[in-house]
Design a protein around this motif. Structure first.
Motif, PDB file in Angstrom:
ATOM      1  N   MET A  84       0.829  -1.203   0.000  1.00 34.86           N
ATOM      2  CA  MET A  84       0.000   0.000   0.000  1.00 34.86           C
ATOM      3  C   MET A  84       0.862   1.252   0.000  1.00 34.86           C
ATOM      4  SD  MET A  84      -3.025  -1.080   2.653  1.00 34.86           S
ATOM      5  CE  MET A  84      -3.677   0.579   2.631  1.00 34.86           C
ATOM      6  N   TYR A  85       1.955   1.231   0.751  1.00 31.64           N
ATOM      7  CA  TYR A  85       2.861   2.389   0.776  1.00 31.64           C
ATOM      8  C   TYR A  85       3.493   2.613  -0.588  1.00 31.64           C
ATOM      9  CZ  TYR A  85       7.122   5.033   1.631  1.00 31.64           C
ATOM     10  OH  TYR A  85       8.131   5.944   1.557  1.00 31.64           O
ATOM     11  N   GLU A  86       3.907   1.533  -1.246  1.00 33.67           N
ATOM     12  CA  GLU A  86       4.524   1.677  -2.562  1.00 33.67           C
ATOM     13  C   GLU A  86       3.521   2.206  -3.590  1.00 33.67           C
ATOM     14  OE1 GLU A  86       7.594   1.428  -3.460  1.00 33.67           O
ATOM     15  OE2 GLU A  86       8.281   0.935  -1.447  1.00 33.67           O
ATOM     16  N   ARG A  87       2.281   1.718  -3.505  1.00 31.07           N
ATOM     17  CA  ARG A  87       1.262   2.223  -4.431  1.00 31.07           C
ATOM     18  C   ARG A  87       0.991   3.703  -4.184  1.00 31.07           C
ATOM     19  NH1 ARG A  87      -3.264  -2.641  -4.182  1.00 31.07           N
ATOM     20  NH2 ARG A  87      -1.981  -4.271  -5.182  1.00 31.07           N
ATOM     21  N   ALA A  88       0.889   4.096  -2.899  1.00 29.40           N
ATOM     22  CA  ALA A  88       0.657   5.507  -2.594  1.00 29.40           C
ATOM     23  C   ALA A  88       1.833   6.369  -3.038  1.00 29.40           C
ATOM     24  CB  ALA A  88       0.411   5.672  -1.092  1.00 29.40           C
ATOM     25  N   ARG A  89       3.055   5.859  -2.876  1.00 27.78           N
ATOM     26  CA  ARG A  89       4.231   6.630  -3.287  1.00 27.78           C
ATOM     27  C   ARG A  89       4.282   6.792  -4.797  1.00 27.78           C
ATOM     28  NH1 ARG A  89       9.264   5.654  -4.964  1.00 27.78           N
ATOM     29  NH2 ARG A  89       8.909   3.408  -4.904  1.00 27.78           N
ATOM     30  N   ARG A  90       3.941   5.713  -5.528  1.00 33.81           N
ATOM     31  CA  ARG A  90       3.914   5.831  -6.989  1.00 33.81           C
ATOM     32  C   ARG A  90       2.830   6.791  -7.449  1.00 33.81           C
ATOM     33  NH1 ARG A  90       4.848   0.126  -6.800  1.00 33.81           N
ATOM     34  NH2 ARG A  90       2.606  -0.231  -7.076  1.00 33.81           N
ATOM     35  N   ALA A  91       1.663   6.746  -6.791  1.00 32.76           N
ATOM     36  CA  ALA A  91       0.589   7.679  -7.150  1.00 32.76           C
ATOM     37  C   ALA A  91       0.975   9.117  -6.810  1.00 32.76           C
ATOM     38  CB  ALA A  91      -0.711   7.291  -6.434  1.00 32.76           C
ATOM     39  N   LEU A  96       1.043  14.519 -12.745  1.00 33.52           N
ATOM     40  CA  LEU A  96      -0.092  15.424 -12.577  1.00 33.52           C
ATOM     41  C   LEU A  96      -0.519  15.603 -11.122  1.00 33.52           C
ATOM     42  CD1 LEU A  96      -2.321  14.320 -15.583  1.00 33.52           C
ATOM     43  CD2 LEU A  96      -0.929  16.373 -15.389  1.00 33.52           C
ATOM     44  N   THR A  97       0.265  15.117 -10.173  1.00 31.97           N
ATOM     45  CA  THR A  97      -0.119  15.234  -8.769  1.00 31.97           C
ATOM     46  C   THR A  97      -0.207  16.689  -8.335  1.00 31.97           C
ATOM     47  OG1 THR A  97       0.872  13.088  -8.239  1.00 31.97           O
ATOM     48  CG2 THR A  97       0.520  14.614  -6.424  1.00 31.97           C
TER      49      THR A  97
END
Length: 488
Positions: A84-91, A96-97
Motif C-alpha cells: 500500500m505504501y509503494e502504491r501511494a508513493r507511486r501515485a 499530474l499530482t
C-alpha cells in the motif's frame, strides 16, 4: 477331474493372481510381503498405506487440490502495508499530482469559504439593515470573476505572464498613489488603503501589490540569473529591495501593517530562492525587523495588539475583546461543532466574524474536524507549490511559484495564528476563504498562475496529451485490433 483337485487348482490360480496384483500395486520402496488383514488375507498396497498403525510416525499430509503441486508460501507480515505504501508513493510521484492538488485544494477552499461567509455574515448584514445574503452575494460575484481569472491565468503561456510583470507593477503603484489623494482614497477601520468604485464596490490596490511584486521580482531575478549576475550582492538587492520598500512605504502610509508583513515575507522568499548568502539575508531581515519594531513601538494600537497574544480575558477597556472571543468560539466548537449556522459568537460578540476571524466561526460551527480540514487543504496547496518550484528548470517559474506559495502560506499562518492567540492580530484575511473581493481576485489569479506552471512540466504535458479524446480513441482502437479473433 475330481472336485477336490479342481478346487485346489482354482485356489492356486487365485493366489497367483493376488500375488501378481500385489506386486503391481506395491511401490519399489515398499517392496516386501504385504501386511495381513484381520482374517489373515493379504491387503493391497493402497489399502495398506491408508490403514497404517496409529502408533507409528505420521507422515506429512499432502496438500489438497492442485494435483500434487505445492502451494505458494504465505507473504511475510507487513507485506500488505508495504505494498500500500509503494502504491501511494507511486501515485504521489505521478506528473499530474501537483496539478490536481493545486486545482482541487484551491477550489475546495473557495467553496467552503463561500459557505462560511454566508453563515458568518448573515447577522452582520442584518445589523447594517441589509439582506441576510448581502455579503454572500458580493463574495459569490467576486468568486465567479476570480474563477474566470484563474482559468485565464492557467491557459496563458509563461512568456505572457512575464510580459504582464511591468504593466501590473506600474498600474498597482499608480493606484496605490491615488489612494493617498484626498477625496479619492477611502479609510476603512482606520486604514487609508481603499478606492471607491461606485455602489457597494471598493478596491484595495495593496492586495494587487502582492501579485505585482511576485511577477516582477520573478522576472527580474530570472533575467539576472540568465546573465549570471546573481553572484554579486548588488545585483541581487538592486532594484528588487528598493522597489519592494517603495511598495511597503505606500502601504504603511495608509496604516495597513498586515499587508506590509505579507509583502516582506514575499521579498524574503524571493531572496531565499535566489540563493542570497546568509549574511545578506540576515542583514535584510534585521533591517526589516528594526523598521517593524519602530512602527509597532510608536503606535499604541499596535502595542495593544501585541499585548493580546495568549490573552484569556478581555483586559482593561476590552482591548483584547476580539482575540478572546475568537478563542471562545474555537473552544465552544468541540470535535464536530455546534452545526452550520448555529454560531453564538457571530451575534455581535465577534467584531469581524466574516473577514479576519472567519476561522474562529468555522471552528465553532464545524468543530475541530472542520478546522483541521481547512489546515489540510492549505498544507496540500503549499506542498504542491513547493513541488512545482522544486521540479522546474525555468528560473522564472521557480521564483514565481515560490513567491506565490510564500504569499499564500504566510498569510494563512498569520491569520490562523492570530485567531489561535499565538500571533498579534494583523488584520489580514484568510486566503481564498475570508470575505473580500479585493483579496480574492489576485489570489485566484495567482493560483491559476501555479496551475499554468504545473501544466508546463514536460511530464505533465505528456500525461495531459494522452488524456485527450482523440489520443484515447486511437489508443483503444489500436488495442482492439491486436486482440485475437476468438477472445471475448
Amino acid at each position: 477331474m475330481p472336485a477336490d483337485e479342481s478346487s485346489a487348482g482354482r485356489g492356486t490360480d487365485r493366489s497367483r493372481t493376488a500375488a501378481a496384483i500385489s506386486r503391481a500395486l506395491t511401490p519399489p520402496l515398499l517392496a516386501g510381503p504385504l501386511p495381513a488383514g484381520p482374517a489373515g488375507r493379504p491387503v493391497p498396497a493402497g489399502l495398506a498405506l491408508r490403514s497404517r498403525p496409529a502408533t507409528g510416525a505420521r507422515r506429512p499430509r499432502a496438500p489438497r487440490g492442485g494435483g500434487g503441486r505445492s502451494t505458494a508460501p504465505s507473504p511475510p507480515r507487513g507485506a500488505g502495508v508495504r505494498q500500500m505504501y509503494e502504491r501511494a508513493r507511486r501515485a504521489w510521484d505521478r506528473p499530474l499530482t501537483a496539478y490536481y492538488l493545486i486545482l482541487g485544494s484551491s477550489l475546495l477552499i473557495t467553496v467552503l469559504g463561500l459557505v462560511m461567509v454566508y453563515s458568518a455574515s448573515m447577522i452582520k448584514a442584518l445589523e447594517l439593515d441589509k439582506p441576510g445574503t448581502y455579503f454572500f452575494r458580493k463574495q459569490f460575484l467576486a468568486a465567479v470573476i476570480g474563477a474566470g481569472l484563474m482559468l485565464l491565468a492557467s491557459r496563458m503561456p509563461v512568456k505572457l505572464h512575464r510580459a504582464l510583470a511591468y504593466p501590473l507593477l506600474t498600474g498597482t503603484v499608480f493606484l496605490m498613489v491615488l489612494v493617498q489623494v484626498p477625496g479619492i482614497g477611502m479609510s476603512v477601520n482606520g486604514n487609508q488603503n481603499w478606492l471607491y468604485l461606485g455602489g457597494p464596490f471598493q478596491l484595495q490596490p495593496s492586495e494587487f501589490g502582492k501579485l505585482a511584486l511576485v511577477l516582477w521580482g520573478a522576472d527580474l531575478l530570472a533575467r539576472k540569473q540568465d546573465r549570471r549576475l546573481l553572484t554579486q550582492w548588488k545585483h541581487m538587492l538592486v532594484p528588487l529591495v528598493p522597489v519592494a520598500f517603495m511598495l511597503l512605504g505606500l502601504i504603511m502610509i495608509g496604516g495597513d501593517m498586515g499587508t506590509a508583513i505579507i509583502l516582506t515575507a514575499i521579498l524574503f522568499g524571493l531572496l531565499w530562492l535566489a540563493g542570497a548568502p546568509t549574511r545578506l539575508f540576515a542583514g535584510v531581515l534585521a533591517f526589516a525587523g528594526l523598521i517593524g519594531f519602530v512602527l509597532i513601538k510608536t503606535s499604541p494600537n499596535r502595542m495593544s495588539r501585541l499585548g493580546c497574544i495568549g490573552a484569556s480575558e478581555p483586559g482593561p477597556g476590552d482591548s483584547c475583546w476580539q482575540a478572546v472571543h475568537g478563542i471562545y468560539a474555537l473552544a465552544s466548537g468541540g470535535w464536530f461543532g455546534s452545526g452550520l449556522g448555529a454560531s453564538v459568537e457571530k451575534w455581535g460578540q465577534l467584531p469581524e466574524p466574516h473577514t479576519d476571524f472567519i476561522f474562529a466561526i468555522t471552528g465553532e460551527e464545524l468543530g475541530l474536524a472542520g478546522t483541521l480540514s481547512v489546515l489540510a487543504l492549505f498544507a496540500a496547496l503549499g506542498y504542491a507549490g513547493i513541488r512545482v518550484a522544486g521540479r522546474t528548470e525555468d528560473p522564472f517559474v521557480r521564483y514565481a511559484a515560490g513567491g506565490v506559495t510564500t504569499w499564500i502560506t504566510a498569510q494563512a499562518v498569520i491569520n490562523i495564528g492570530a485567531v489561535l492567540g499565538l500571533l498579534p492580530i494583523a488584520g489580514v484575511p484568510l486566503p481564498l476563504f475570508s470575505y473580500g473581493g479585493s483579496a480574492l481576485l489576485p489570489t485566484m489569479f495567482a493560483v491559476g498562475l501555479m496551475i499554468a506552471f504545473a501544466r508546463e512540466d514536460p511530464a505533465a504535458k505528456a500525461a495531459l496529451a494522452m488524456r485527450r479524446p482523440g489520443v484515447r480513441w486511437k489508443t483503444m482502437r489500436r488495442r482492439v485490433t491486436k486482440r485475437p479473433s476468438g477472445e471475448r
